[in-house]
Write an enzyme that holds these catalytic residues in place. Structure first.
Site, PDB file in Angstrom:
ATOM      1  N   SER A 117       0.271  58.844  55.007  1.00 55.84           N
ATOM      2  CA  SER A 117       1.596  59.388  55.543  1.00 55.84           C
ATOM      3  C   SER A 117       1.533  60.678  56.342  1.00 55.84           C
ATOM      4  O   SER A 117       0.497  61.648  56.347  1.00 55.84           O
ATOM      5  CB  SER A 117       2.520  59.638  54.433  1.00 55.84           C
ATOM      6  OG  SER A 117       3.671  60.272  54.830  1.00 55.84           O
ATOM      7  N   TYR A 141       4.388  63.913  46.607  1.00 54.06           N
ATOM      8  CA  TYR A 141       3.942  62.643  47.257  1.00 54.06           C
ATOM      9  C   TYR A 141       2.861  62.619  48.355  1.00 54.06           C
ATOM     10  O   TYR A 141       1.973  62.083  48.327  1.00 54.06           O
ATOM     11  CB  TYR A 141       5.163  62.070  47.685  1.00 54.06           C
ATOM     12  CG  TYR A 141       4.937  60.978  48.974  1.00 54.06           C
ATOM     13  CD1 TYR A 141       4.609  59.530  48.487  1.00 54.06           C
ATOM     14  CD2 TYR A 141       5.180  61.202  50.192  1.00 54.06           C
ATOM     15  CE1 TYR A 141       4.376  58.547  49.407  1.00 54.06           C
ATOM     16  CE2 TYR A 141       4.858  60.187  51.090  1.00 54.06           C
ATOM     17  CZ  TYR A 141       4.663  58.895  50.820  1.00 54.06           C
ATOM     18  OH  TYR A 141       4.375  58.055  52.037  1.00 54.06           O
ATOM     19  N   LYS A 145      -1.238  61.442  48.804  1.00 56.12           N
ATOM     20  CA  LYS A 145      -1.805  60.788  49.994  1.00 56.12           C
ATOM     21  C   LYS A 145      -2.858  61.611  50.443  1.00 56.12           C
ATOM     22  O   LYS A 145      -3.953  61.039  50.658  1.00 56.12           O
ATOM     23  CB  LYS A 145      -0.724  60.763  51.006  1.00 56.12           C
ATOM     24  CG  LYS A 145       0.301  59.851  50.639  1.00 56.12           C
ATOM     25  CD  LYS A 145       0.071  58.245  50.735  1.00 56.12           C
ATOM     26  CE  LYS A 145       1.243  57.577  50.333  1.00 56.12           C
ATOM     27  NZ  LYS A 145       0.591  56.094  50.264  1.00 56.12           N
TER      28      LYS A 145
END
Ligand code: UDP
Length: 321
Positions: A117, A141, A145
Site C-alpha cells: 500500500s 496498518y 504492510k
C-alpha cells in the site's frame, strides 16, 4: 498453464485479479476464509478452498496442489481500526503472512505477489511519491504492510524465493463487463460511500476537510481502476517466473483527483444531486497523495488503461442500472 493460488481471491481486488488470471490463460485457485470475501465474487472456472491464513495446515494443503506462484491479498485494511485494535492487524497481517511464506518454503513455491500500500510512505515529503521515498507509515496498518515487505526481502535473500510488492494507491471501479458484482459491506472508502448515498443505502456523506492547500480545498488522491490493478498482478506473476529479482512497485496513475471532483463527477453520471456536507479534516490525511508509477510500467511492461475518472466511476454506476 501456471497455477496461481490467490489468497483473498473472493474479495474486491482479489476477484478482479482472478478474472485477469483466467483471461490470461492461467489456472487460479482461490483461498479465502470468506470473512470479507463474497460468494458472488467466485468464478466457477477457478478452484476454491475455504481456509484461513492463520491455519498453516490448510495453507499447506493448498500449496501442495502444484502451485507455481502465490498472490496474497488477504489483509485487513481498515486504517482507523488498525489504530484501535492493533492486535487484530498483528495477527492477521503479520502472523498470517509468516504462515504463507513458511508454507511456500515447505512446499517449494518460489514466487509471491503481495498487496502492499501507499500507506508504507506516510506523510509525503515530496510528490509524486516514488519508490525511493522514505518509508515512515503513520498507521499500524501501514506498518504491517512495510513489515511484510521487509520479511519478504529477507526470504528473498535467504531462500530460493522472489517477490513483487505492489503498493496500491486508491483502488476504485468494477470490471466493465459487470462480471463482478459483490459490493463491500460497510465500506470505509470514498467512492463506495458515495455510491451508497447515490443508491439510497445511506442518507448522505461528509467531505473531510475543505481547507487543504489544493485547488478546491479538498484532498487529492491517485485513483486507479481495479482492472488496471488486477492486470498488473498478472504482469507481476509473469515477471517473477522469468526473473530472479524482487521489487516493490507503486501502482497508480500519477494523476491527482480531488474529493470534490469525485463527488461532482458522480453527480453528473447519476444525474442527480447528492446529499453531503463539509466536515472537519480526518486525522492523518495528507493533502495530496500521488504516485510515480514509471518503475512498475517499466518492470511489468504495464500501463493503466483507465485515465479518466468519469469512465472509472461509470463502471461502478453500471452495476446499479
Ligand atoms: N473521504 C471523505 N469522506 C468519506 C471518506 C473519504 O471526504 O466519507 C476522503 C478522505 O479524507 C480522502 C479521500 O476521500 O481525502 C480518499 O479516502 P479513502 O478513505 O477512500 O482512501 P485513502 O486515501 O484514505 O486511502
Amino acid at each position: 498453464m501456471p497455477k496461481i493460488l490467490v489468497i483473498g481471491g473472493a474479495g474486491y481486488i482479489g476477484s478482479h485479479v482472478v478474472k485477469e488470471l483466467l483471461e490470461g490463460g492461467y489456472e487460479a485457485v482461490v483461498f479465502d476464509d470468506m470473512s470479507s470475501g463474497q460468494e458472488v465474487n467466485l468464478f466457477k472456472e477457478a478452484g476454491f478452498i475455504k481456509g484461513n491464513i492463520l491455519d498453516k495446515k490448510a495453507l499447506d494443503g493448498a500449496m501442495s496442489q502444484n502451485i507455481d506462484a502465490v498472490i496474497h491479498l488477504a489483509g485487513k485494511k481498515a486504517v482507523g481500526e488498525s489504530m484501535e485494535n492493533p492486535q487484530k492487524y498483528a495477527e492477521n497481517n503479520l502472523n498470517g503472512v509468516v504462515n504463507i511464506v513458511n508454507s511456500m518454503v515447505d512446499n517449494d513455491v518460489k514466487h509471491i505477489v503481495f498487496s502492499s500500500s501507499a500507506a508504507v510512505y506516510g506523510m509525503p515529503q515530496y510528490l509524486p511519491l516514488d519508490e525511493k521515498h522514505p518509508l515512515n507509515p503513520m498507521s499500524f496498518y501501514g506498518y504491517t504492510k512495510l513489515a511484510t515487505e521487509n520479511l519478504l526481502a529477507w526470504y528473498a535473500k535467504l531462500k530460493d524465493f522472489n517477490y513483487i510488492a505492489l503498493r496500491y494507491f486508491n483502488a476504485v471501479g468494477y470490471a466493465a463487463d459487470k462480471s463482478i458484482t459483490g459490493r463491500e459491506k460497510n465500506p470505509q472508502n470514498l467512492l463506495p460511500i458515495i455510491m451508497e448515498a447515490a443508491t439510497g443505502k445511506r442518507d448522505g456523506f461528509a467531505i473531510f476537510g475543505s481547507d487543504y492547500d489544493t485547488p478546491d480545498g479538498t484532498c487529492l488522491r491517485d485513483y486507479i481502476h481495479v482492472s488496471d490493478l488486477a492486470s498488473a498482478h498478472v504482469a507481476a506473476i509473469k515477471r517473477l517466473m522469468t526473473d530472479k529479482k524482487s521489487y516493490s512497485l507503486n501502482l497508480g496513475t500519477g494523476k491527482g483527483i480531488s474529493v470534490k471532483q469525485i463527488v461532482d463527477a458522480t453527480e453528473n453520471i447519476i444525474g442527480k444531486r447528492l446529499n453531503y456536507r463539509y466536515a472537519a479534516r480526518r486525522p492523518g490525511d495528507p493533502a495530496i497523495v500521488v504516485a510515480k508509477s514509471d518503475l512498475a510500467q517499466q518492470i511489468l511492461n504495464w500501463k493503466p488503461k483507465y485515465t479518466n475518472i468519469e469512465d472509472i466511476i461509470q463502471t461502478v454506476w453500471n452495476l446499479e442500472i
